[in-house]
Motif scaffolding. Structure first.
Motif, mmCIF file in Angstrom:
data_model
loop_
_atom_site.group_PDB
_atom_site.id
_atom_site.type_symbol
_atom_site.label_atom_id
_atom_site.label_comp_id
_atom_site.label_asym_id
_atom_site.label_seq_id
_atom_site.Cartn_x
_atom_site.Cartn_y
_atom_site.Cartn_z
ATOM 1 N N LEU A 253 0.647 -1.210 -0.052
ATOM 2 C CA LEU A 253 -0.164 0.052 0.257
ATOM 3 C C LEU A 253 0.888 1.003 0.065
ATOM 4 O O LEU A 253 0.878 2.065 -0.513
ATOM 5 N N ALA A 254 1.845 0.617 0.739
ATOM 6 C CA ALA A 254 2.603 2.640 0.605
ATOM 7 C C ALA A 254 3.484 2.423 -0.815
ATOM 8 O O ALA A 254 3.910 3.306 -1.108
ATOM 9 N N VAL A 255 3.936 1.298 -1.242
ATOM 10 C CA VAL A 255 4.266 1.726 -2.455
ATOM 11 C C VAL A 255 3.427 1.521 -3.870
ATOM 12 O O VAL A 255 3.302 3.192 -4.256
ATOM 13 N N ILE A 256 1.772 1.614 -3.345
ATOM 14 C CA ILE A 256 0.978 2.216 -4.786
ATOM 15 C C ILE A 256 0.850 3.226 -4.265
ATOM 16 O O ILE A 256 0.921 4.567 -5.400
ATOM 17 N N SER A 257 0.611 4.081 -3.558
ATOM 18 C CA SER A 257 0.362 5.260 -2.591
ATOM 19 C C SER A 257 1.201 6.246 -3.235
ATOM 20 O O SER A 257 1.323 7.365 -3.831
ATOM 21 N N GLY A 258 2.306 5.885 -2.086
ATOM 22 C CA GLY A 258 3.657 7.149 -3.010
ATOM 23 C C GLY A 258 4.227 6.967 -4.457
ATOM 24 O O GLY A 258 4.198 7.919 -5.334
ATOM 25 N N ALA A 259 3.723 5.676 -5.673
ATOM 26 C CA ALA A 259 4.219 5.827 -6.490
ATOM 27 C C ALA A 259 3.709 6.154 -7.240
ATOM 28 O O ALA A 259 3.813 7.298 -8.291
ATOM 29 N N GLY A 260 2.736 5.933 -7.319
ATOM 30 C CA GLY A 260 0.667 6.385 -7.184
ATOM 31 C C GLY A 260 0.838 8.241 -6.948
ATOM 32 O O GLY A 260 0.439 8.973 -8.616
ATOM 33 N N LEU A 261 1.443 8.763 -6.565
ATOM 34 C CA LEU A 261 1.288 10.159 -6.023
ATOM 35 C C LEU A 261 2.266 10.745 -7.372
ATOM 36 O O LEU A 261 1.672 11.586 -7.405
ATOM 37 N N LEU A 262 3.383 10.417 -8.163
ATOM 38 C CA LEU A 262 4.709 10.075 -8.905
ATOM 39 C C LEU A 262 3.473 10.508 -9.879
ATOM 40 O O LEU A 262 4.314 11.285 -10.745
ATOM 41 N N LEU A 263 3.025 10.033 -10.348
ATOM 42 C CA LEU A 263 2.113 10.109 -11.813
ATOM 43 C C LEU A 263 0.693 10.342 -11.449
ATOM 44 O O LEU A 263 0.839 10.979 -12.504
ATOM 45 N N VAL A 264 0.736 11.377 -9.969
ATOM 46 C CA VAL A 264 -0.499 11.997 -9.956
ATOM 47 C C VAL A 264 -0.080 13.962 -10.828
ATOM 48 O O VAL A 264 -0.763 14.149 -10.931
ATOM 49 N N HIS A 265 1.417 14.104 -9.477
ATOM 50 C CA HIS A 265 1.730 15.403 -9.961
ATOM 51 C C HIS A 265 2.787 15.568 -9.275
ATOM 52 O O HIS A 265 3.460 15.272 -8.129
ATOM 53 N N TYR A 266 4.278 15.181 -10.456
ATOM 54 C CA TYR A 266 5.673 15.718 -9.539
ATOM 55 C C TYR A 266 5.761 16.887 -9.036
ATOM 56 O O TYR A 266 5.773 16.066 -7.974
ATOM 57 N N ARG A 267 5.911 17.830 -8.785
ATOM 58 C CA ARG A 267 5.984 18.611 -7.832
ATOM 59 C C ARG A 267 5.318 18.179 -6.591
ATOM 60 O O ARG A 267 5.783 17.982 -4.910
ATOM 61 N N ILE A 268 4.046 17.312 -6.475
ATOM 62 C CA ILE A 268 3.743 16.636 -5.168
ATOM 63 C C ILE A 268 4.832 16.052 -4.401
ATOM 64 O O ILE A 268 4.296 15.385 -3.494
ATOM 65 N N TRP A 269 4.826 15.181 -5.199
ATOM 66 C CA TRP A 269 5.257 14.105 -4.613
ATOM 67 C C TRP A 269 6.832 14.436 -4.581
ATOM 68 O O TRP A 269 7.692 13.855 -3.566
ATOM 69 N N ILE A 270 7.650 15.370 -4.918
ATOM 70 C CA ILE A 270 8.187 16.796 -4.798
ATOM 71 C C ILE A 270 8.660 16.561 -2.878
ATOM 72 O O ILE A 270 9.337 16.302 -1.713
ATOM 73 N N THR A 271 7.646 16.524 -2.466
ATOM 74 C CA THR A 271 7.450 17.168 -0.922
ATOM 75 C C THR A 271 7.178 16.272 -0.265
ATOM 76 O O THR A 271 7.149 16.540 0.658
ATOM 77 N N TYR A 272 6.191 15.495 -1.107
ATOM 78 C CA TYR A 272 5.980 13.974 0.027
ATOM 79 C C TYR A 272 7.981 13.087 0.389
ATOM 80 O O TYR A 272 7.968 12.746 1.399
ATOM 81 N N ALA A 273 8.396 13.461 -0.964
ATOM 82 C CA ALA A 273 9.875 12.718 -1.019
ATOM 83 C C ALA A 273 11.069 13.090 0.219
ATOM 84 O O ALA A 273 11.276 12.919 1.025
ATOM 85 N N THR A 274 10.737 14.459 0.474
ATOM 86 C CA THR A 274 11.022 15.591 1.120
ATOM 87 C C THR A 274 10.137 15.016 2.617
ATOM 88 O O THR A 274 11.393 15.402 3.715
ATOM 89 N N LEU A 275 8.939 15.418 2.333
ATOM 90 C CA LEU A 275 8.846 14.767 4.423
ATOM 91 C C LEU A 275 9.462 13.246 4.619
ATOM 92 O O LEU A 275 9.544 13.118 5.633
ATOM 93 N N VAL A 276 9.202 12.376 3.791
ATOM 94 C CA VAL A 276 9.800 11.266 3.746
ATOM 95 C C VAL A 276 11.157 11.747 4.376
ATOM 96 O O VAL A 276 11.826 10.585 5.244
ATOM 97 N N ALA A 277 12.179 11.621 3.471
ATOM 98 C CA ALA A 277 13.430 12.366 3.917
ATOM 99 C C ALA A 277 13.961 13.035 5.730
ATOM 100 O O ALA A 277 14.425 12.430 6.337
ATOM 101 N N LEU A 278 12.856 13.518 5.754
ATOM 102 C CA LEU A 278 12.917 14.442 7.221
ATOM 103 C C LEU A 278 12.517 13.644 7.830
ATOM 104 O O LEU A 278 12.835 13.151 9.313
ATOM 105 N N TYR A 279 11.384 12.397 7.611
ATOM 106 C CA TYR A 279 10.719 11.230 8.613
ATOM 107 C C TYR A 279 12.332 10.439 8.950
ATOM 108 O O TYR A 279 12.125 9.713 10.489
ATOM 109 N N VAL A 280 12.518 10.414 8.089
ATOM 110 C CA VAL A 280 14.164 8.640 8.065
ATOM 111 C C VAL A 280 14.521 9.730 9.242
ATOM 112 O O VAL A 280 15.072 8.973 9.977
ATOM 113 N N LEU A 281 15.061 11.084 8.792
ATOM 114 C CA LEU A 281 16.544 11.623 9.621
ATOM 115 C C LEU A 281 15.608 11.700 10.706
ATOM 116 O O LEU A 281 16.446 11.534 11.770
#
Length: 890
Positions: free
Chosen positions: A449-477
């Motif tokens: 489910l995490a893969v489907i939602s995250g990968a699908g977000l990339l296909l929905v909007h590139y820039r919003i996926w960038i915000t997702y990626a930065t939040l995930v990076a901060l979450y991991v940190l």
């Protein structure tokens, strides 16, 4: 006696609700009825109206409550001081006179009247010939208004007055209209509910127990559907299989079977709908969402197509997917673009609804975008409830996004529907990723489910996926920092808390939902340092747990790898075809202007009635979160700060600066604003609960009655407040949409009477940040789509226009001269009084000219006496011309 405080609380809430309802139903918005001729300063002068007794204009008003009217003149004071007499009559010249009140305004004669019914009206100006000539009535030399006529001295005259009229639109009318629209489209509503809920809910059967409850799974389902559909389309592409109506019905039937099985299974295990507590909050959220959808549909009701440049582009992609049943590889025949690299999740959802319901792509784009801009509030509700366990905070944030924040309400003017689609998926994608990473061992269902939602977000909007990626990076940190700190604090012993949402008892009463501070996992004390706050993010205790950290890292790595695999075909397509012709280069003055927020979005969104109040609440909430070392509060604050830096590369040139711009940042800001402001409201409500001693060791005997009164009062006040917030939304609509009814009618005529190989010169303009790229400025942009030959399959040819689809600069060119043509013809259109401009048009094969109702570089006035432009057809102020290259300019 024990019920007195509850009755008093309910009385206060009911009084506030009544006041809000009175405000709601007394409000009205001024809606534009007609705006038939808008003279441009560059228009050539027309002969003055020479009259000896009178100038008149008949008109037809299509809506009741007609109340304002104005028209352009050179000397309006001649009417205001009575030297020229004005009379407005119902019907014709012999009709009853309507009493009017003048409202002085520069350059126009404006007046108001009591609300009058729809019908025919007759505007009459009388005076001496000298005064009528000095008055200087502005009019179009062409008859641009087919619902009335211009008269001089009582005789019909060529042309039509420059005027517009408005009517008052009340909330009760809007609700009645909405009920009628929904009743007339019950089939579409049913198809939308099935499409939005069933696929996503079927996928959520992969969730482990006690993560999301029954209602949360239903709420999250539409956003997982939105993420999953483009992935399905992407992976069907290599197989050659296409989707359509019957295929979508089969998918829905299979999904329904999976949902029934999963609910039966969860019910037997005690994880079904009977286990849900706090139904009052979910019922109230349902009311918010229903009213928000009504408000969004009403705000778009006057439109006949999506607004702005993006409206055409999104409608076009939806049409191409509907026609082909598969992922497009190009834009043919609508534009000579031989690649397709635009994110397509929003369009896939719209196309799927079209396959099920039979709606056309123009309606689908408007409907899907407006619905998503309303239900995004539900996605934020799930995110907040899962992370902070405060239903009051979640409800507050949902209410703000539904009715108070200027965005996404304002999206209706720009058709930024792909962006709102990305923001709708974003909270659910974060929740599903957090669930996957909080499992004691890798859980393949939650990882999927995490893969489907995250990968699908990339296909929905590139820039919003960038915000997702930065939040995930901060979450991991944050997780790694928290783990490092826990090793240093290994001497401390705290009980192992269950992960948020897993094994955590949901609040059963309002008092439990209002605990101060927002409840953390059971057994975990309130953080006293930032490091402890970060531990709340991962919910690991302070004892060293190397094995747990290894599992967490393994789940994160597996999820990332699978997300890459899921999007790999699309990434390869982007690598092969995506061309960035306009780069956010921080060394150019052109790009510097691109980052000027006020210049790009204007003052209206910044000065919306609620903007500064919500910002103040958000600042307070953020400050309290930081003071209390709320881990997620610190995380989101860092996330917002990072994107402020990325969006303003002239402040500090951080890596990837410019990938997300200030406009995107401003349009997405409602998400953190609603979170922080919702936190503030939750604290205020919690304080009220403490004042009533609901959370004390010895609660009052009337606690149950107080809580029940609080819930009912909250529902009454907020639903009434939602109704009161609807009318201001209706007044935000752009007064000059690209496409009006007459444009649709004229382009339908083009489809039936003009060869599909024709190419139209249309009105274009250029942005400062893209000086070499033409952009359509009126309905001429829509010609390839709206003037296409009828049918449900891709046509062999469609009339072309000199305005490209919005992302043309990021696509491979099937015709290498295409963008050059759009630029050269745009320049030529500004100089049609020169023979050289016509030779440029001839060189590029331009055969016709289109003048749209919105106005632009081209106008009927400028073409009226040009021998190259031969009028073929018009309705109101939308015109079609054939180009005669054999003619010669005088």
């Amino acid at each position: 006696m024990s019920q007195r405080r509850a009755a008093g609380l309910l009385t206060i809430a009911a009084s506030i609700a009544v006041a809000l309802l009175l405000l709601a139903f007394s409000q009205s918005e001024s809606m534009r009825e007609v705006d038939q001729h808008r003279p441009d300063p560059s228009d050539p002068p027309v002969p003055p109206l020479t009259a000896t007794t009178s100038i008149a204009q008949s008109l037809t008003i299509g809506h009741d409550n007609f109340d304002t009217f104005d028209f352009r003149v050179a000397q309006p004071q001649l009417v205001n001081d009575g030297k020229v007499k004005l009379a407005l009559r119902q019907g014709d010249v012999k009709g009853a006179v309507v009493n009017v009140t003048f409202a002085p305004t520069g350059g126009r004669v404006a007046f108001t009247m009591a609300d009058h019914p729809a019908g025919k009206y007759y505007l009459l100006l009388t005076g001496t010939p000298a005064n009528l000539r000095t008055l200087g009535v502005v009019y179009a030399a062409q008859s641009n208004y087919t619902s009335g006529h211009l008269y001089v001295d009582g005789q019909p005259h060529d042309g039509s007055l420059s005027f517009h009229a408005t009517y008052r639109y009340y909330l009760w009318q809007g609700l009645a209209d909405a009920a009628g629209i929904l009743f007339a489209n019950l089939w579409v509503l049913l198809c939308a509910l099935l499409l939005y809920i069933l696929p996503g809910r079927a996928l959520l059967s992969l969730l482990p127990r006690s993560t999301l409850n029954f209602v949360q799974r239903i709420i999250a389902a539409p956003f997982l559907t939105l993420a999953a559909l483009p992935l399905l389309l992407l992976w069907l592409k290599p197989t050659g299989l296409a989707l359509g109506g019957w295929q979508m019905w089969i998918i829905l039937i299979v999904c329904a079977a999976v949902v029934v099985w999963d609910e039966w299974r969860r019910g037997r295990l005690g994880d079904g709908w009977r286990a849900v507590q706090g139904w009052w909050a979910y019922a109230l959220l349902g009311g918010y969402i229903a009213l928000a959808v009504v408000a969004r549909l009403l705000s778009a009701k006057p439109l006949v197509a999506g607004s702005g440049i993006d409206g055409y582009h999104h409608t076009l992609i939806t049409q191409m997917i509907m026609e082909r049943g598969t992922l497009p590889a190009d834009y043919l025949p609508y534009a000579p673009l031989s690649s397709f690299t635009y994110h397509f999740g929003f369009h896939t959802l719209g196309a799927a609804l079209g396959w099920l319901s039979g709606l056309d792509s123009v309606t689908l784009t408007l409907l899907t975008g407006q619905v998503l801009s309303a239900i995004v509030a539900a996605a934020l509700f799930v995110f907040i409830e899962y992370i902070w366990h405060s239903r009051v905070m979640a409800l507050s944030a949902a209410f703000m996004v539904g009715f108070l924040t200027i965005f996404p309400i304002f999206y209706v003017n720009w058709s930024r529907y792909t962006q709102i689609a990305g923001l709708a998926v974003l909270p659910i994608a974060i929740v599903l990723l957090v669930i996957a990473l909080r499992q004691p061992r890798p859980h393949w269902g939650s990882i999927a489910l995490a893969v489907i939602s995250g990968a699908g977000l990339l296909l929905v909007h590139y820039r919003i996926w960038i915000t997702y990626a930065t939040l995930v990076a901060l979450y991991v940190l944050a997780r790694l920092v928290g783990s490092l700190w826990q090793y240093r604090a290994s001497a401390r012993t705290l009980s192992q808390p269950p992960p948020v949402g897993e094994g955590l008892k949901q609040p059963s009463t309002l008092a439990e939902g209002l605990k101060q501070p927002p409840p953390l996992a059971e057994g975990l004390k309130q953080p006293s340092t930032l490091a402890e706050g970060l531990l709340v993010i991962s919910h690991s205790n302070l004892k060293p747990q190397t094995s747990a950290l290894k599992v967490w890292i393994a789940s994160a790595v597996i999820t990332g790898i699978l997300m890459l695999v899921a999007t790999l075909p699309w990434l390869l397509n982007l690598r092969a075809n995506f061309i960035t012709r306009i780069v956010n280069n921080t060394n150019t003055d052109v790009t510097a202007g691109f980052f000027d927020l006020e210049k790009l979005i204007g003052r209206q969104p910044l000065n919306y009635f609620s903007s500064y109040t919500l910002l103040a609440l958000a600042v307070v909430g953020l400050a309290v979160m930081l003071w209390r070392f709320d881990g997620w509060g610190w995380l989101i604050a860092a996330w917002v700060g990072l994107h402020v830096l990325i969006s303003n590369p002239y402040w500090l040139r951080v890596p990837f600066a410019g990938l997300v711009d200030n406009v995107t940042l401003a349009q997405c800001a409602f998400v953190p604003v609603a979170i922080f402001a919702g936190y503030t409201v939750a604290q205020i409500v919690a304080l009220a609960g403490r004042l009533l001693r609901l959370d004390g060791e010895k609660p009052p005997p009337d606690k149950a009655a107080l809580l029940q009164a609080a819930r009912i009062g909250l529902a009454l006040v907020t639903i009434a407040g939602a109704l009161a917030a609807i009318p201001p939304q209706l007044g935000l609509l752009d007064a000059k949409p690209y496409v009006l009814a007459q444009d649709r009618a004229v382009q339908a005529w083009i489809a039936a009477n003009v060869p599909p190989t024709a190419r139209f010169l249309v009105s274009d303009f250029g942005f400062d940040w893209a000086p070499g790229l033409a952009q359509g400025s009126d309905a001429g942009l829509w010609i390839p789509l709206l003037a296409r030959p009828a049918g449900s399959t891709p046509p062999a040819h469609s009339p072309g226009s000199t305005a490209p689809p919005q992302p043309a600069y990021n696509e491979q060119l099937g015709d290498p001269t295409y963008l050059t043509m759009t630029y050269d013809t745009t320049i030529a259109s500004t100089q049609l009084d020169k023979e050289g401009s016509w030779q440029v048009l001839r060189r590029y094969g331009i055969t016709h000219i289109y003048v749209g109702s919105r106005g632009g570089v081209l106008s009927a006035a400028t073409l009226a006496h040009n021998p190259h432009a031969v009028p073929l057809w018009h309705q109101d102020d939308a015109w079609v011309y054939r180009i005669d290259y054999s003619a010669h300019l005088p």
